[in-house]
Design a protein around this motif. Structure first.
Motif, PDB file in Angstrom:
ATOM      1  N   ALA A 117      10.297  24.266 -52.235  1.00 38.91           N
ATOM      2  CA  ALA A 117       9.956  23.316 -51.174  1.00 38.91           C
ATOM      3  C   ALA A 117      10.375  21.898 -51.540  1.00 38.91           C
ATOM      4  CB  ALA A 117       8.465  23.365 -50.871  1.00 38.91           C
ATOM      5  N   SER A 118      10.186  21.495 -52.796  1.00 37.01           N
ATOM      6  CA  SER A 118      10.547  20.125 -53.179  1.00 37.01           C
ATOM      7  C   SER A 118      12.069  19.956 -53.211  1.00 37.01           C
ATOM      8  CB  SER A 118       9.930  19.747 -54.524  1.00 37.01           C
ATOM      9  OG  SER A 118      10.464  20.540 -55.559  1.00 37.01           O
ATOM     10  N   ILE A 119      12.778  20.983 -53.629  1.00 35.95           N
ATOM     11  CA  ILE A 119      14.241  20.901 -53.656  1.00 35.95           C
ATOM     12  C   ILE A 119      14.780  20.833 -52.235  1.00 35.95           C
ATOM     13  CG2 ILE A 119      16.357  22.118 -54.291  1.00 35.95           C
ATOM     14  CD1 ILE A 119      14.722  23.252 -56.701  1.00 35.95           C
ATOM     15  N   ARG A 120      14.254  21.683 -51.368  1.00 35.36           N
ATOM     16  CA  ARG A 120      14.709  21.654 -49.971  1.00 35.36           C
ATOM     17  C   ARG A 120      14.336  20.338 -49.293  1.00 35.36           C
ATOM     18  NH1 ARG A 120      13.412  27.739 -49.926  1.00 35.36           N
ATOM     19  NH2 ARG A 120      15.496  28.644 -49.783  1.00 35.36           N
ATOM     20  N   ALA A 121      13.154  19.809 -49.609  1.00 33.70           N
ATOM     21  CA  ALA A 121      12.739  18.531 -49.028  1.00 33.70           C
ATOM     22  C   ALA A 121      13.678  17.403 -49.466  1.00 33.70           C
ATOM     23  CB  ALA A 121      11.301  18.209 -49.423  1.00 33.70           C
ATOM     24  N   GLU A 122      14.093  17.424 -50.731  1.00 35.13           N
ATOM     25  CA  GLU A 122      15.023  16.407 -51.229  1.00 35.13           C
ATOM     26  C   GLU A 122      16.366  16.519 -50.511  1.00 35.13           C
ATOM     27  OE1 GLU A 122      15.042  13.066 -53.204  1.00 35.13           O
ATOM     28  OE2 GLU A 122      13.422  14.460 -53.582  1.00 35.13           O
ATOM     29  N   LEU A 123      16.856  17.744 -50.350  1.00 27.56           N
ATOM     30  CA  LEU A 123      18.115  17.961 -49.630  1.00 27.56           C
ATOM     31  C   LEU A 123      17.995  17.552 -48.167  1.00 27.56           C
ATOM     32  CD1 LEU A 123      19.317  21.309 -51.195  1.00 27.56           C
ATOM     33  CD2 LEU A 123      20.624  19.181 -51.117  1.00 27.56           C
ATOM     34  N   ASP A 124      16.852  17.861 -47.545  1.00 22.14           N
ATOM     35  CA  ASP A 124      16.638  17.470 -46.152  1.00 22.14           C
ATOM     36  C   ASP A 124      16.653  15.952 -46.002  1.00 22.14           C
ATOM     37  OD1 ASP A 124      16.416  20.116 -45.388  1.00 22.14           O
ATOM     38  OD2 ASP A 124      14.218  20.092 -45.260  1.00 22.14           O
ATOM     39  N   GLY A 125      15.957  15.267 -46.917  1.00 22.48           N
ATOM     40  CA  GLY A 125      15.923  13.804 -46.863  1.00 22.48           C
ATOM     41  C   GLY A 125      17.300  13.195 -47.051  1.00 22.48           C
ATOM     42  N   LEU A 126      18.021  13.713 -48.030  1.00 22.85           N
ATOM     43  CA  LEU A 126      19.373  13.213 -48.279  1.00 22.85           C
ATOM     44  C   LEU A 126      20.275  13.482 -47.084  1.00 22.85           C
ATOM     45  CD1 LEU A 126      21.479  11.981 -50.203  1.00 22.85           C
ATOM     46  CD2 LEU A 126      21.849  14.299 -51.099  1.00 22.85           C
ATOM     47  N   SER A 127      20.204  14.687 -46.543  1.00 23.31           N
ATOM     48  CA  SER A 127      21.036  15.040 -45.384  1.00 23.31           C
ATOM     49  C   SER A 127      20.738  14.142 -44.197  1.00 23.31           C
ATOM     50  CB  SER A 127      20.807  16.501 -44.990  1.00 23.31           C
ATOM     51  OG  SER A 127      21.252  17.361 -45.998  1.00 23.31           O
ATOM     52  N   SER A 128      19.473  13.914 -43.929  1.00 22.14           N
ATOM     53  CA  SER A 128      19.081  13.068 -42.792  1.00 22.14           C
ATOM     54  C   SER A 128      19.583  11.643 -42.970  1.00 22.14           C
ATOM     55  CB  SER A 128      17.566  13.061 -42.622  1.00 22.14           C
ATOM     56  OG  SER A 128      17.115  14.327 -42.245  1.00 22.14           O
ATOM     57  N   LEU A 129      19.370  11.093 -44.161  1.00 24.49           N
ATOM     58  CA  LEU A 129      19.803   9.724 -44.404  1.00 24.49           C
ATOM     59  C   LEU A 129      21.317   9.602 -44.324  1.00 24.49           C
ATOM     60  CD1 LEU A 129      19.294   6.792 -45.117  1.00 24.49           C
ATOM     61  CD2 LEU A 129      19.196   7.468 -47.530  1.00 24.49           C
ATOM     62  N   LEU A 130      22.039  10.531 -44.947  1.00 25.01           N
ATOM     63  CA  LEU A 130      23.499  10.452 -44.913  1.00 25.01           C
ATOM     64  C   LEU A 130      24.039  10.614 -43.498  1.00 25.01           C
ATOM     65  CD1 LEU A 130      24.703  12.246 -48.157  1.00 25.01           C
ATOM     66  CD2 LEU A 130      24.962   9.840 -47.552  1.00 25.01           C
ATOM     67  N   GLU A 131      23.476  11.520 -42.736  1.00 27.56           N
ATOM     68  CA  GLU A 131      23.967  11.713 -41.362  1.00 27.56           C
ATOM     69  C   GLU A 131      23.754  10.451 -40.539  1.00 27.56           C
ATOM     70  OE1 GLU A 131      25.992  12.953 -38.307  1.00 27.56           O
ATOM     71  OE2 GLU A 131      25.920  14.038 -40.210  1.00 27.56           O
ATOM     72  N   THR A 132      22.563   9.874 -40.636  1.00 20.62           N
ATOM     73  CA  THR A 132      22.280   8.633 -39.910  1.00 20.62           C
ATOM     74  C   THR A 132      23.202   7.517 -40.383  1.00 20.62           C
ATOM     75  OG1 THR A 132      19.973   9.288 -39.658  1.00 20.62           O
ATOM     76  CG2 THR A 132      20.460   6.960 -39.383  1.00 20.62           C
ATOM     77  N   HIS A 133      23.354   7.415 -41.695  1.00 19.26           N
ATOM     78  CA  HIS A 133      24.202   6.374 -42.289  1.00 19.26           C
ATOM     79  C   HIS A 133      25.656   6.529 -41.844  1.00 19.26           C
ATOM     80  CE1 HIS A 133      25.803   3.668 -45.363  1.00 19.26           C
ATOM     81  NE2 HIS A 133      26.666   4.629 -45.664  1.00 19.26           N
ATOM     82  N   PHE A 134      26.203   7.734 -41.966  1.00 18.70           N
ATOM     83  CA  PHE A 134      27.601   7.955 -41.589  1.00 18.70           C
ATOM     84  C   PHE A 134      27.832   7.662 -40.114  1.00 18.70           C
ATOM     85  CE2 PHE A 134      28.228  11.378 -45.111  1.00 18.70           C
ATOM     86  CZ  PHE A 134      28.418  10.396 -46.070  1.00 18.70           C
ATOM     87  N   THR A 135      26.938   8.142 -39.275  1.00 19.00           N
ATOM     88  CA  THR A 135      27.082   7.939 -37.833  1.00 19.00           C
ATOM     89  C   THR A 135      27.054   6.442 -37.495  1.00 19.00           C
ATOM     90  OG1 THR A 135      26.094  10.093 -37.363  1.00 19.00           O
ATOM     91  CG2 THR A 135      26.107   8.491 -35.563  1.00 19.00           C
ATOM     92  N   TYR A 136      26.100   5.734 -38.055  1.00 18.87           N
ATOM     93  CA  TYR A 136      25.980   4.295 -37.822  1.00 18.87           C
ATOM     94  C   TYR A 136      27.215   3.560 -38.343  1.00 18.87           C
ATOM     95  CZ  TYR A 136      24.041  -0.448 -38.045  1.00 18.87           C
ATOM     96  OH  TYR A 136      23.834  -1.797 -37.904  1.00 18.87           O
ATOM     97  N   GLU A 137      27.630   3.900 -39.548  1.00 19.97           N
ATOM     98  CA  GLU A 137      28.792   3.257 -40.145  1.00 19.97           C
ATOM     99  C   GLU A 137      30.043   3.481 -39.296  1.00 19.97           C
ATOM    100  OE1 GLU A 137      29.562   2.822 -44.666  1.00 19.97           O
ATOM    101  OE2 GLU A 137      30.546   4.685 -44.048  1.00 19.97           O
ATOM    102  N   GLU A 138      30.223   4.702 -38.836  1.00 22.05           N
ATOM    103  CA  GLU A 138      31.383   5.011 -38.001  1.00 22.05           C
ATOM    104  C   GLU A 138      31.347   4.209 -36.705  1.00 22.05           C
ATOM    105  OE1 GLU A 138      31.105   9.264 -37.742  1.00 22.05           O
ATOM    106  OE2 GLU A 138      31.675   9.517 -39.850  1.00 22.05           O
TER     107      GLU A 138
END
Length: 167
Positions: A117-138
């Motif tokens: 659960a903690s590993i998946r939560a870390e991946l989920d957080g990273l994925s969410s932040l990167l997706e938001t970041h990439f979309t905004y940056e683009e």
């Protein structure tokens, strides 16, 4: 547009940024799939996951360092109105770096006693932040990058546009 047309090569920089983001998204998705398979008892060795994580984390770090130390300076100079956006993106880079460090630690300690659960939560957080970041940056930077005039980038791609598999 052909590269010999006026600004043909220059206009590609924003498009190349999108290509790098696509590659990073695909690598993160593959890492997530590999981690899920391992945690579900179907995947490979933790060492392979650690190596994949290291490659991905290094690529994100190089990309963000290249933006902060190069591309963002160029954009701030040529498009001063983007400075608040660039500062926000730099703050994101710091958060991403922190999350990548957490993920690397979790995967370096990966074993039967690991908390899925903690590993998946870390991946989920990273994925969410990167997706938001990439979309905004683009949305905010592609047009400006396409308008930037940097002959040195024509000769040699800057670090923020490098993709390990393609370059």
């Amino acid at each position: 547009m052909e590269h010999n047309e006026p600004y043909g090569r220059v206009r590609a920089f924003g498009n190349q940024l999108i290509e790098v983001h696509i590659w990073l998204r695909e690598e993160l998705e593959q890492l997530r799939e590999d981690v899920d398979a391992y945690l579900d008892g179907h995947g490979g060795l933790p060492r392979k996951l650690q190596a994949h994580c290291l490659t991905f984390c290094s690529a994100v770090h190089r990309h963000h360092t290249g933006e902060d130390g190069g591309a963002f300076l160029v954009l701030a100079d040529q498009f001063p109105e983007l400075r608040p956006v660039l500062e926000e993106l730099k703050r994101d880079h710091n958060m991403v770096s922190w999350l990548l460090g957490n993920l690397q630690k979790l995967l370096s300690d990966l074993g039967p006693e690991s908390d899925p659960a903690s590993i998946r939560a870390e991946l989920d957080g990273l994925s969410s932040l990167l997706e938001t970041h990439f979309t905004y940056e683009e949305r905010q930077l592609v047009s400006a990058l396409n308008a930037v005039s940097r002959p040195d980038w024509d000769v040699s791609k800057p670090d923020f546009l490098l993709v390990p598999e393609l370059d």
